[in-house]
Design a protein around this motif. Structure first.
Motif, PDB file in Angstrom:
ATOM      1  N   MET A   1       0.850  -1.179   0.000  1.00 28.91           N
ATOM      2  CA  MET A   1       0.000   0.000   0.000  1.00 28.91           C
ATOM      3  C   MET A   1       0.891   1.236   0.000  1.00 28.91           C
ATOM      4  O   MET A   1       1.872   1.283   0.710  1.00 28.91           O
ATOM      5  N   THR A   2       0.542   2.209  -0.789  1.00 27.93           N
ATOM      6  CA  THR A   2       1.360   3.415  -0.833  1.00 27.93           C
ATOM      7  C   THR A   2       1.253   4.155   0.494  1.00 27.93           C
ATOM      8  O   THR A   2       0.281   3.998   1.231  1.00 27.93           O
ATOM      9  N   GLU A   3       2.240   4.966   0.771  1.00 25.53           N
ATOM     10  CA  GLU A   3       2.245   5.738   2.013  1.00 25.53           C
ATOM     11  C   GLU A   3       1.018   6.641   2.084  1.00 25.53           C
ATOM     12  O   GLU A   3       0.367   6.735   3.102  1.00 25.53           O
ATOM     13  N   GLU A   4       0.673   7.294   0.952  1.00 20.71           N
ATOM     14  CA  GLU A   4      -0.481   8.188   0.952  1.00 20.71           C
ATOM     15  C   GLU A   4      -1.757   7.410   1.234  1.00 20.71           C
ATOM     16  O   GLU A   4      -2.608   7.839   1.991  1.00 20.71           O
ATOM     17  N   ALA A   5      -1.914   6.270   0.578  1.00 20.60           N
ATOM     18  CA  ALA A   5      -3.118   5.472   0.773  1.00 20.60           C
ATOM     19  C   ALA A   5      -3.184   4.986   2.213  1.00 20.60           C
ATOM     20  O   ALA A   5      -4.248   4.970   2.830  1.00 20.60           O
ATOM     21  N   HIS A   6      -2.029   4.608   2.758  1.00 22.70           N
ATOM     22  CA  HIS A   6      -1.998   4.129   4.132  1.00 22.70           C
ATOM     23  C   HIS A   6      -2.437   5.231   5.088  1.00 22.70           C
ATOM     24  O   HIS A   6      -3.161   4.989   6.040  1.00 22.70           O
ATOM     25  N   ASN A   7      -2.002   6.461   4.838  1.00 16.27           N
ATOM     26  CA  ASN A   7      -2.410   7.584   5.688  1.00 16.27           C
ATOM     27  C   ASN A   7      -3.886   7.913   5.516  1.00 16.27           C
ATOM     28  O   ASN A   7      -4.480   8.538   6.367  1.00 16.27           O
ATOM     29  N   PHE A   8      -4.437   7.506   4.402  1.00 15.71           N
ATOM     30  CA  PHE A   8      -5.818   7.828   4.094  1.00 15.71           C
ATOM     31  C   PHE A   8      -6.782   7.064   4.993  1.00 15.71           C
ATOM     32  O   PHE A   8      -7.820   7.573   5.371  1.00 15.71           O
ATOM     33  N   LEU A   9      -6.437   5.829   5.356  1.00 15.87           N
ATOM     34  CA  LEU A   9      -7.266   5.031   6.255  1.00 15.87           C
ATOM     35  C   LEU A   9      -6.359   4.453   7.332  1.00 15.87           C
ATOM     36  O   LEU A   9      -5.389   3.782   7.026  1.00 15.87           O
ATOM     37  N   SER A  10      -6.668   4.759   8.580  1.00 18.23           N
ATOM     38  CA  SER A  10      -5.872   4.249   9.688  1.00 18.23           C
ATOM     39  C   SER A  10      -6.794   3.538  10.679  1.00 18.23           C
ATOM     40  O   SER A  10      -8.017   3.657  10.597  1.00 18.23           O
ATOM     41  N   LYS A  11      -6.187   2.803  11.597  1.00 20.41           N
ATOM     42  CA  LYS A  11      -6.945   2.036  12.578  1.00 20.41           C
ATOM     43  C   LYS A  11      -7.916   2.924  13.364  1.00 20.41           C
ATOM     44  O   LYS A  11      -9.041   2.531  13.639  1.00 20.41           O
ATOM     45  N   LYS A  12      -7.466   4.148  13.679  1.00 16.53           N
ATOM     46  CA  LYS A  12      -8.337   5.035  14.470  1.00 16.53           C
ATOM     47  C   LYS A  12      -9.537   5.519  13.656  1.00 16.53           C
ATOM     48  O   LYS A  12     -10.478   6.056  14.212  1.00 16.53           O
ATOM     49  N   ASN A  13      -9.493   5.309  12.333  1.00 14.13           N
ATOM     50  CA  ASN A  13     -10.616   5.688  11.478  1.00 14.13           C
ATOM     51  C   ASN A  13     -11.447   4.483  11.030  1.00 14.13           C
ATOM     52  O   ASN A  13     -12.139   4.540  10.016  1.00 14.13           O
TER      53      ASN A  13
ATOM     54  N   LYS B   1      -4.762  15.394  -5.831  1.00 18.41           N
ATOM     55  CA  LYS B   1      -5.985  14.688  -6.235  1.00 18.41           C
ATOM     56  C   LYS B   1      -5.941  13.249  -5.715  1.00 18.41           C
ATOM     57  O   LYS B   1      -6.563  12.356  -6.266  1.00 18.41           O
ATOM     58  N   GLU B   2      -5.194  13.054  -4.636  1.00 19.49           N
ATOM     59  CA  GLU B   2      -5.034  11.712  -4.055  1.00 19.49           C
ATOM     60  C   GLU B   2      -6.383  11.078  -3.728  1.00 19.49           C
ATOM     61  O   GLU B   2      -6.593   9.896  -3.951  1.00 19.49           O
ATOM     62  N   HIS B   3      -7.317  11.880  -3.216  1.00 22.10           N
ATOM     63  CA  HIS B   3      -8.617  11.330  -2.842  1.00 22.10           C
ATOM     64  C   HIS B   3      -9.346  10.748  -4.055  1.00 22.10           C
ATOM     65  O   HIS B   3     -10.063   9.764  -3.931  1.00 22.10           O
ATOM     66  N   LEU B   4      -9.136  11.334  -5.231  1.00 16.23           N
ATOM     67  CA  LEU B   4      -9.784  10.806  -6.436  1.00 16.23           C
ATOM     68  C   LEU B   4      -9.190   9.451  -6.816  1.00 16.23           C
ATOM     69  O   LEU B   4      -9.906   8.536  -7.230  1.00 16.23           O
ATOM     70  N   ARG B   5      -7.869   9.322  -6.629  1.00 18.53           N
ATOM     71  CA  ARG B   5      -7.211   8.049  -6.905  1.00 18.53           C
ATOM     72  C   ARG B   5      -7.708   6.971  -5.937  1.00 18.53           C
ATOM     73  O   ARG B   5      -8.027   5.855  -6.337  1.00 18.53           O
ATOM     74  N   ILE B   6      -7.801   7.348  -4.664  1.00 18.37           N
ATOM     75  CA  ILE B   6      -8.279   6.403  -3.650  1.00 18.37           C
ATOM     76  C   ILE B   6      -9.730   6.014  -3.942  1.00 18.37           C
ATOM     77  O   ILE B   6     -10.098   4.840  -3.871  1.00 18.37           O
ATOM     78  N   LEU B   7     -10.560   7.005  -4.279  1.00 19.66           N
ATOM     79  CA  LEU B   7     -11.966   6.726  -4.586  1.00 19.66           C
ATOM     80  C   LEU B   7     -12.086   5.804  -5.797  1.00 19.66           C
ATOM     81  O   LEU B   7     -12.883   4.862  -5.792  1.00 19.66           O
ATOM     82  N   ALA B   8     -11.273   6.039  -6.812  1.00 18.70           N
ATOM     83  CA  ALA B   8     -11.299   5.187  -8.004  1.00 18.70           C
ATOM     84  C   ALA B   8     -10.885   3.759  -7.653  1.00 18.70           C
ATOM     85  O   ALA B   8     -11.525   2.791  -8.082  1.00 18.70           O
ATOM     86  N   LYS B   9      -9.824   3.622  -6.852  1.00 20.26           N
ATOM     87  CA  LYS B   9      -9.365   2.287  -6.426  1.00 20.26           C
ATOM     88  C   LYS B   9     -10.441   1.592  -5.599  1.00 20.26           C
ATOM     89  O   LYS B   9     -10.733   0.428  -5.797  1.00 20.26           O
TER      90      LYS B   9
ATOM     91  N   PHE C   1      -7.544  -4.150   3.206  1.00 19.16           N
ATOM     92  CA  PHE C   1      -7.423  -2.985   2.327  1.00 19.16           C
ATOM     93  C   PHE C   1      -6.012  -2.884   1.745  1.00 19.16           C
ATOM     94  O   PHE C   1      -5.848  -2.577   0.576  1.00 19.16           O
ATOM     95  N   ALA C   2      -4.998  -3.158   2.568  1.00 23.05           N
ATOM     96  CA  ALA C   2      -3.606  -3.092   2.111  1.00 23.05           C
ATOM     97  C   ALA C   2      -3.344  -4.148   1.045  1.00 23.05           C
ATOM     98  O   ALA C   2      -2.728  -3.861   0.022  1.00 23.05           O
ATOM     99  N   ASP C   3      -3.810  -5.376   1.280  1.00 21.91           N
ATOM    100  CA  ASP C   3      -3.621  -6.450   0.309  1.00 21.91           C
ATOM    101  C   ASP C   3      -4.255  -6.076  -1.020  1.00 21.91           C
ATOM    102  O   ASP C   3      -3.729  -6.370  -2.080  1.00 21.91           O
ATOM    103  N   GLU C   4      -5.386  -5.430  -0.939  1.00 18.64           N
ATOM    104  CA  GLU C   4      -6.109  -5.069  -2.162  1.00 18.64           C
ATOM    105  C   GLU C   4      -5.365  -3.986  -2.925  1.00 18.64           C
ATOM    106  O   GLU C   4      -5.566  -3.819  -4.110  1.00 18.64           O
ATOM    107  N   GLU C   5      -4.529  -3.223  -2.247  1.00 19.79           N
ATOM    108  CA  GLU C   5      -3.793  -2.138  -2.905  1.00 19.79           C
ATOM    109  C   GLU C   5      -2.647  -2.659  -3.758  1.00 19.79           C
ATOM    110  O   GLU C   5      -2.213  -2.016  -4.676  1.00 19.79           O
ATOM    111  N   GLU C   6      -2.125  -3.825  -3.382  1.00 26.92           N
ATOM    112  CA  GLU C   6      -0.907  -4.323  -4.043  1.00 26.92           C
ATOM    113  C   GLU C   6      -1.175  -4.878  -5.422  1.00 26.92           C
ATOM    114  O   GLU C   6      -2.251  -5.249  -5.767  1.00 26.92           O
TER     115      GLU C   6
END
Length: 154
Positions: free
Chosen positions: A1-13, A114-122, A149-154
């Protein structure tokens, strides 16, 4: 999972067992989570922006899933909350299904990334995968969900 994507969803969220009584209640409660986590400065303003967006067209995409999102000046950093509500909620979903899985996205309108658009598309791509949807519906451990979620990113 990319660093940006990882920061996008965390355990506290990740919120398992949300006890919202309506779509609006769910959005308000999740906005409070973001405010507590420090990514939103004003939960009420953010919730109002999300509900305004929701009034334009439903974010209930079907299969008991919704992806509400809002652009709000109160968002300090683009992020997402994943939640499972205890009971199905009316969301005016495209397929008429009630919603239990919620992906709430928070974005600042001035964010040049536009990271959120990439995450939304994924995310949208993954949500058409029945196996992925089954996995996130069954799993209630936040660490395991992050791994899915991380596995799905790879």
């Amino acid at each position: 999972m990319t660093e940006e994507a990882h920061n996008f969803l965390s355990k506290k969220n990740i919120v398992i067992g949300l006890d919202a009584k309506s779509r609006d209640d769910a959005i308000r409660q999740l906005a409070q989570v973001l405010e507590r986590n420090g990514t939103v400065t004003d939960a009420n303003a953010f919730a109002a922006d999300v509900l305004k967006r929701e009034s334009m067209t439903t974010t209930g995409i079907g299969h008991n899933i919704a992806i509400p999102h809002g652009k709000s000046k109160s968002v300090k950093q683009a992020t997402m909350v994943f939640a499972k509500n205890k009971t199905p909620l009316e969301w005016h979903s495209l397929d008429g299904s009630k919603v239990q899985i919620i992906f709430l996205m928070a974005v600042n309108p001035d964010d040049p990334s536009k990271e959120h658009l990439r995450i939304l598309a994924k995310l949208s791509g993954k949500l058409v995968d029945d196996d992925f949807v089954d996995e996130i519906k069954k799993e209630n451990d936040p660490a395991r969900l992050l791994k899915i979620f991380a596995d799905e990113e790879e």
